[in-house]
Write an enzyme that holds these catalytic residues in place. Sequence first.
Site, PDB file in Angstrom:
ATOM      1  N   HIS A   1      -3.568  14.181   1.015  1.00 41.68           N
ATOM      2  CA  HIS A   1      -3.769  13.308   2.180  1.00 41.68           C
ATOM      3  C   HIS A   1      -2.559  13.372   3.111  1.00 41.68           C
ATOM      4  O   HIS A   1      -2.716  13.524   4.337  1.00 41.68           O
ATOM      5  CB  HIS A   1      -3.991  11.875   1.716  1.00 41.68           C
TER       6      HIS A   1
ATOM      7  N   GLN B   1      -2.601   1.982  15.157  1.00 39.59           N
ATOM      8  CA  GLN B   1      -1.532   2.421  14.253  1.00 39.59           C
ATOM      9  C   GLN B   1      -0.655   3.489  14.903  1.00 39.59           C
ATOM     10  O   GLN B   1       0.574   3.453  14.786  1.00 39.59           O
ATOM     11  CB  GLN B   1      -2.147   2.959  12.961  1.00 39.59           C
TER      12      GLN B   1
ATOM     13  N   THR C   1      -8.601  -5.682   4.291  1.00 41.88           N
ATOM     14  CA  THR C   1      -8.596  -4.753   3.160  1.00 41.88           C
ATOM     15  C   THR C   1      -9.630  -5.264   2.171  1.00 41.88           C
ATOM     16  O   THR C   1      -9.539  -6.412   1.726  1.00 41.88           O
ATOM     17  CB  THR C   1      -7.216  -4.685   2.485  1.00 41.88           C
TER      18      THR C   1
ATOM     19  N   GLU D   1      -9.384   4.111  -1.851  1.00 41.55           N
ATOM     20  CA  GLU D   1      -8.215   3.922  -2.698  1.00 41.55           C
ATOM     21  C   GLU D   1      -8.581   3.200  -3.992  1.00 41.55           C
ATOM     22  O   GLU D   1      -9.674   2.645  -4.133  1.00 41.55           O
ATOM     23  CB  GLU D   1      -7.154   3.073  -1.967  1.00 41.55           C
TER      24      GLU D   1
ATOM     25  N   LYS E   1      -3.372  -1.996  10.311  1.00 49.17           N
ATOM     26  CA  LYS E   1      -3.770  -2.070   8.908  1.00 49.17           C
ATOM     27  C   LYS E   1      -4.046  -3.496   8.437  1.00 49.17           C
ATOM     28  O   LYS E   1      -4.800  -3.691   7.474  1.00 49.17           O
ATOM     29  CB  LYS E   1      -2.645  -1.498   8.026  1.00 49.17           C
TER      30      LYS E   1
ATOM     31  N   GLU F   1      -9.388  12.536   8.270  1.00 51.10           N
ATOM     32  CA  GLU F   1      -9.311  13.849   7.639  1.00 51.10           C
ATOM     33  C   GLU F   1     -10.659  14.564   7.675  1.00 51.10           C
ATOM     34  O   GLU F   1     -10.729  15.761   7.963  1.00 51.10           O
ATOM     35  CB  GLU F   1      -8.869  13.713   6.185  1.00 51.10           C
TER      36      GLU F   1
ATOM     37  N   GLU G   1     -10.161   4.057   4.207  1.00 55.03           N
ATOM     38  CA  GLU G   1      -9.302   4.760   3.269  1.00 55.03           C
ATOM     39  C   GLU G   1      -9.792   4.441   1.858  1.00 55.03           C
ATOM     40  O   GLU G   1      -9.797   3.272   1.452  1.00 55.03           O
ATOM     41  CB  GLU G   1      -7.835   4.370   3.430  1.00 55.03           C
TER      42      GLU G   1
ATOM     43  N   ASP H   1       0.844  -1.190   0.000  1.00 52.75           N
ATOM     44  CA  ASP H   1       0.000   0.000   0.000  1.00 52.75           C
ATOM     45  C   ASP H   1       0.881   1.243   0.000  1.00 52.75           C
ATOM     46  O   ASP H   1       1.866   1.324   0.747  1.00 52.75           O
ATOM     47  CB  ASP H   1      -0.921   0.007   1.220  1.00 52.75           C
TER      48      ASP H   1
ATOM     49  N   ARG I   1      -6.826   3.619  13.638  1.00 49.50           N
ATOM     50  CA  ARG I   1      -5.904   4.739  13.821  1.00 49.50           C
ATOM     51  C   ARG I   1      -5.232   4.744  15.193  1.00 49.50           C
ATOM     52  O   ARG I   1      -4.072   5.167  15.321  1.00 49.50           O
ATOM     53  CB  ARG I   1      -6.655   6.060  13.617  1.00 49.50           C
TER      54      ARG I   1
ATOM     55  N   ASP J   1      -8.940   0.396   2.433  1.00 51.56           N
ATOM     56  CA  ASP J   1      -7.912  -0.048   3.373  1.00 51.56           C
ATOM     57  C   ASP J   1      -8.349   0.331   4.785  1.00 51.56           C
ATOM     58  O   ASP J   1      -7.998   1.389   5.301  1.00 51.56           O
ATOM     59  CB  ASP J   1      -6.574   0.601   3.019  1.00 51.56           C
TER      60      ASP J   1
END
Length: 400
Positions: free
Chosen positions: A124, A231, A248, A192, A244, A349, A190, A117, A228, A224
């Site tokens: 971002h 992580q 996925t 993607e 993570k 975000e 996420e 990834d 948080r 994904d």
Amino acid sequence: MRQTWVPVPEDSDFPVQNLPYGVFTPRGSNEARVGVAIGEFVLDLSAIWAGTPLGADLATGSLNRFMRRGPGEWAYVRERVTDLLTTEGERRLVEANLHRIDEVRLHLPVEVADYVDFYASEQHATNLGHIFRPGGDALLPNWKHLPVGYHGRAGTVVPSETGIRRPNGQRKGPSDPAPVFGPSVKLDIEAELGFVVGAGSTLGEPVSVDDFAQHVFGVVLLNDWSARDIQAWEYVPLGPFLGKSFATSISPWVVPLAALEAARVATPVQDPQPLPYLVEKEPWGLDLSLTVKLNGAVVSRPPYAGMYWSPAQMLAHTTANGASLRTGDLYGSGTISGPEAEQRGSLIELTWNGRDPLTLPDGSTRTFLQDGDTVTMTASAPGVDGVRIGFGEVTGTITS
């Protein structure tokens, strides 16, 4: 403009200019096989080539054996299928092997070999820099010199509609005296794209940016899922791991690169100019528009065209040290975010790490995902003949 005799709704993701590949099981069967989507139907390719070596490679539970045949065979099958769907000569054969998409079971389209990834959106990366390093440089010194990425976990790539269990792990808030173990309380998404490698490469021989289309078969939507809080505690000094690797999700349809020729655009100006191995003669930027829904409500519309690093550059960097590609390798673009607040491709975000909760149409608010939440992502792009093509959707629900 080529027209198909198969009835295709005007707003369909799957006009004849698209023809994405997937793996499906028809009603009343237990045998998965490869097909292409056309309108509201899927055409069984294993039946079209029954009794041939190609047919045997298409009568499997993944695209891998077909993809391994390489770009010459990909082009031949695409052209042949287009002919079958736009001429009357073999209509009876085709009609006998069309199945309604809503009556088949869709599967993970590829057997994933390796999963990588990336972190290719400047917006971002800048947003996260402002969140986690307020007052400091938003981008780290290496970011504009190479496509930053990490090696993920291939075994937890799952098909759309797979339930997502809330992961457990260690977490430690800034004011906590010690870490604790338990379920993530900052579960995120996420938005993607995923790029599927069809043709492998030789160990020790880097793949040039100019050879991207000789190796990459097509594109999927990719979510994904990210914990948080887990992580944040684990990723210094190495990188993402348990935050993570739990899941996925990818869409069931792989849009071939050939269907995206009309969507190609230049990447943003790259300053400083990348090192020679990352310089593209013909950039592989893509004009794609994504939509992210949370419990049915649109919360973001990320634009892919602004991604700083192209998928060809990501592939070249992946192999720059001589690492080989394998059929079924999958690599993600990283979160797709645009310059506007409504174009951010992750909840961290959109809510600025929980400071600004989202309000949904039912009056409820979200900073991160709650149990029972469903996230659905879709995308479209310009296709040839002035049509728009789609990617289907990737969706997942937090089950616990």
